[in-house]
Design a protein around this motif. Sequence first.
Motif, PDB file in Angstrom:
ATOM      1  N   ILE A 186      27.499  -2.580 -28.868  1.00 26.81           N
ATOM      2  CA  ILE A 186      27.794  -3.929 -29.068  1.00 26.81           C
ATOM      3  C   ILE A 186      27.104  -4.639 -28.172  1.00 26.81           C
ATOM      4  CG2 ILE A 186      29.610  -5.488 -29.324  1.00 26.81           C
ATOM      5  CD1 ILE A 186      31.540  -3.312 -30.355  1.00 26.81           C
ATOM      6  N   GLY A 187      27.293  -4.480 -26.735  1.00 25.19           N
ATOM      7  CA  GLY A 187      26.609  -5.620 -25.807  1.00 25.19           C
ATOM      8  C   GLY A 187      25.128  -5.408 -25.883  1.00 25.19           C
ATOM      9  N   PHE A 188      24.374  -4.243 -25.973  1.00 20.70           N
ATOM     10  CA  PHE A 188      23.110  -4.507 -26.236  1.00 20.70           C
ATOM     11  C   PHE A 188      22.677  -4.368 -27.679  1.00 20.70           C
ATOM     12  CE2 PHE A 188      18.877  -2.334 -26.071  1.00 20.70           C
ATOM     13  CZ  PHE A 188      18.118  -3.606 -25.496  1.00 20.70           C
ATOM     14  N   VAL A 189      22.895  -3.354 -28.317  1.00 21.11           N
ATOM     15  CA  VAL A 189      22.231  -3.088 -29.613  1.00 21.11           C
ATOM     16  C   VAL A 189      22.681  -4.352 -30.661  1.00 21.11           C
ATOM     17  CG1 VAL A 189      21.962  -1.571 -31.547  1.00 21.11           C
ATOM     18  CG2 VAL A 189      22.167  -0.647 -29.365  1.00 21.11           C
ATOM     19  N   ALA A 190      23.783  -4.514 -30.703  1.00 25.25           N
ATOM     20  CA  ALA A 190      24.377  -5.472 -31.954  1.00 25.25           C
ATOM     21  C   ALA A 190      23.642  -6.796 -31.240  1.00 25.25           C
ATOM     22  CB  ALA A 190      25.762  -5.525 -31.844  1.00 25.25           C
ATOM     23  N   MET A 191      23.924  -7.273 -30.060  1.00 24.15           N
ATOM     24  CA  MET A 191      23.547  -8.463 -29.754  1.00 24.15           C
ATOM     25  C   MET A 191      22.041  -8.707 -29.781  1.00 24.15           C
ATOM     26  SD  MET A 191      26.047  -9.766 -26.496  1.00 24.15           S
ATOM     27  CE  MET A 191      25.669 -11.377 -26.746  1.00 24.15           C
ATOM     28  N   SER A 192      21.293  -7.721 -29.516  1.00 21.08           N
ATOM     29  CA  SER A 192      19.889  -7.494 -29.552  1.00 21.08           C
ATOM     30  C   SER A 192      19.295  -7.953 -31.174  1.00 21.08           C
ATOM     31  CB  SER A 192      19.107  -6.460 -29.230  1.00 21.08           C
ATOM     32  OG  SER A 192      19.151  -6.246 -27.850  1.00 21.08           O
ATOM     33  N   ILE A 193      20.114  -7.377 -32.201  1.00 20.32           N
ATOM     34  CA  ILE A 193      19.928  -7.238 -33.636  1.00 20.32           C
ATOM     35  C   ILE A 193      20.338  -8.972 -34.094  1.00 20.32           C
ATOM     36  CG2 ILE A 193      20.598  -6.803 -35.835  1.00 20.32           C
ATOM     37  CD1 ILE A 193      20.964  -3.769 -34.685  1.00 20.32           C
ATOM     38  N   PHE A 194      21.367  -9.259 -33.335  1.00 19.64           N
ATOM     39  CA  PHE A 194      21.782 -10.802 -33.695  1.00 19.64           C
ATOM     40  C   PHE A 194      20.805 -11.887 -33.317  1.00 19.64           C
ATOM     41  CE2 PHE A 194      26.623  -9.379 -33.444  1.00 19.64           C
ATOM     42  CZ  PHE A 194      26.538  -8.690 -34.481  1.00 19.64           C
ATOM     43  N   GLY A 195      20.219 -11.426 -31.960  1.00 16.05           N
ATOM     44  CA  GLY A 195      19.273 -12.456 -31.410  1.00 16.05           C
ATOM     45  C   GLY A 195      17.991 -12.296 -32.242  1.00 16.05           C
ATOM     46  N   THR A 196      17.331 -11.110 -32.665  1.00 21.32           N
ATOM     47  CA  THR A 196      16.267 -11.025 -33.602  1.00 21.32           C
ATOM     48  C   THR A 196      16.622 -11.739 -34.995  1.00 21.32           C
ATOM     49  OG1 THR A 196      15.791  -8.829 -32.703  1.00 21.32           O
ATOM     50  CG2 THR A 196      14.790  -9.369 -34.794  1.00 21.32           C
ATOM     51  N   TYR A 197      17.786 -11.675 -35.496  1.00 16.29           N
ATOM     52  CA  TYR A 197      17.994 -12.497 -36.815  1.00 16.29           C
ATOM     53  C   TYR A 197      17.980 -13.845 -36.545  1.00 16.29           C
ATOM     54  CZ  TYR A 197      20.593 -14.581 -40.471  1.00 16.29           C
ATOM     55  OH  TYR A 197      20.967 -15.492 -41.525  1.00 16.29           O
ATOM     56  N   TYR A 198      18.471 -14.328 -35.446  1.00 18.22           N
ATOM     57  CA  TYR A 198      18.416 -15.862 -35.336  1.00 18.22           C
ATOM     58  C   TYR A 198      17.161 -16.159 -34.982  1.00 18.22           C
ATOM     59  CZ  TYR A 198      23.698 -16.166 -35.605  1.00 18.22           C
ATOM     60  OH  TYR A 198      24.735 -16.094 -36.044  1.00 18.22           O
ATOM     61  N   ALA A 199      16.215 -15.532 -34.425  1.00 17.07           N
ATOM     62  CA  ALA A 199      14.831 -15.426 -33.959  1.00 17.07           C
ATOM     63  C   ALA A 199      14.329 -15.851 -35.319  1.00 17.07           C
ATOM     64  CB  ALA A 199      14.389 -14.834 -32.954  1.00 17.07           C
ATOM     65  N   TRP A 251      29.526 -16.471 -28.542  1.00 16.74           N
ATOM     66  CA  TRP A 251      30.414 -16.510 -27.791  1.00 16.74           C
ATOM     67  C   TRP A 251      31.603 -15.450 -28.185  1.00 16.74           C
ATOM     68  CZ3 TRP A 251      30.009 -17.807 -23.053  1.00 16.74           C
ATOM     69  CH2 TRP A 251      29.007 -18.429 -22.560  1.00 16.74           C
ATOM     70  N   LEU A 252      32.009 -15.299 -29.338  1.00 25.20           N
ATOM     71  CA  LEU A 252      32.701 -14.300 -30.212  1.00 25.20           C
ATOM     72  C   LEU A 252      32.388 -13.044 -29.817  1.00 25.20           C
ATOM     73  CD1 LEU A 252      35.393 -13.768 -31.539  1.00 25.20           C
ATOM     74  CD2 LEU A 252      33.839 -13.978 -33.697  1.00 25.20           C
ATOM     75  N   THR A 253      30.904 -12.795 -29.810  1.00 29.38           N
ATOM     76  CA  THR A 253      30.481 -11.326 -29.373  1.00 29.38           C
ATOM     77  C   THR A 253      30.510 -11.122 -28.367  1.00 29.38           C
ATOM     78  OG1 THR A 253      28.902 -11.510 -31.594  1.00 29.38           O
ATOM     79  CG2 THR A 253      28.345 -10.054 -29.869  1.00 29.38           C
ATOM     80  N   SER A 254      30.284 -12.043 -27.248  1.00 28.62           N
ATOM     81  CA  SER A 254      30.219 -11.731 -26.003  1.00 28.62           C
ATOM     82  C   SER A 254      31.786 -11.635 -25.397  1.00 28.62           C
ATOM     83  CB  SER A 254      29.778 -12.919 -25.010  1.00 28.62           C
ATOM     84  OG  SER A 254      28.526 -13.304 -25.310  1.00 28.62           O
TER      85      SER A 254
END
Length: 125
Positions: free
Chosen positions: A44-57, A73-76
Motif C-alpha cells: 500500500i505504501g509504495f505500490v498503491a501510492m505509486s499507482i495513484f500518483g501515476t493516475y493523477y499525473a 491523506w487517507l491513503t497515507s
Amino acid sequence: MHDIPKSFFATGAIFALIGMVWGIQMSATHDHTLSPAHGHLNLIGFVAMSIFGTYYALTPQAAAAAMSRVHFWLTSLTVVILAPGIALAIKGQTEMLAQLGSVLGVVSMGLFAWTVLRHGVGSAR
C-alpha cells in the motif's frame, strides 16, 4: 496540478525506503515474524501510492479536484495505521489498529474507484 502526483510519489518512496530497511533488519536478525506488516507497508505504501500518483499525473482533472487531497491523506493514514497495526496484532497485543487500518484501506481504494469512474483516465478532451 502537479503537487498531488508528487505527494503520492514522494511519500511512496519514503514508505518504500522504510520497508526496505525493515526488510534488511528482518533478514539480519533471521526473524521474519512481522513480514505481513512489512508486506502491507510495501504494497500500500509504495505500490498503491505509486499507482495513484501515476493516475493523477495522467489525469490532471482528477488531480485538480479537492478529493485528490483527501485521497492522499487517507491513503497515507492507512499506511501509518495499518502496518504497525498488523505488527501489533501479530504480537498478540491488539487487533484494533489493524482493523481500523483495513477499513481505511478499503475506503481509500473505494475513493480511487469512484475517482476513476468520475474522471476517467487521461487528460480531458
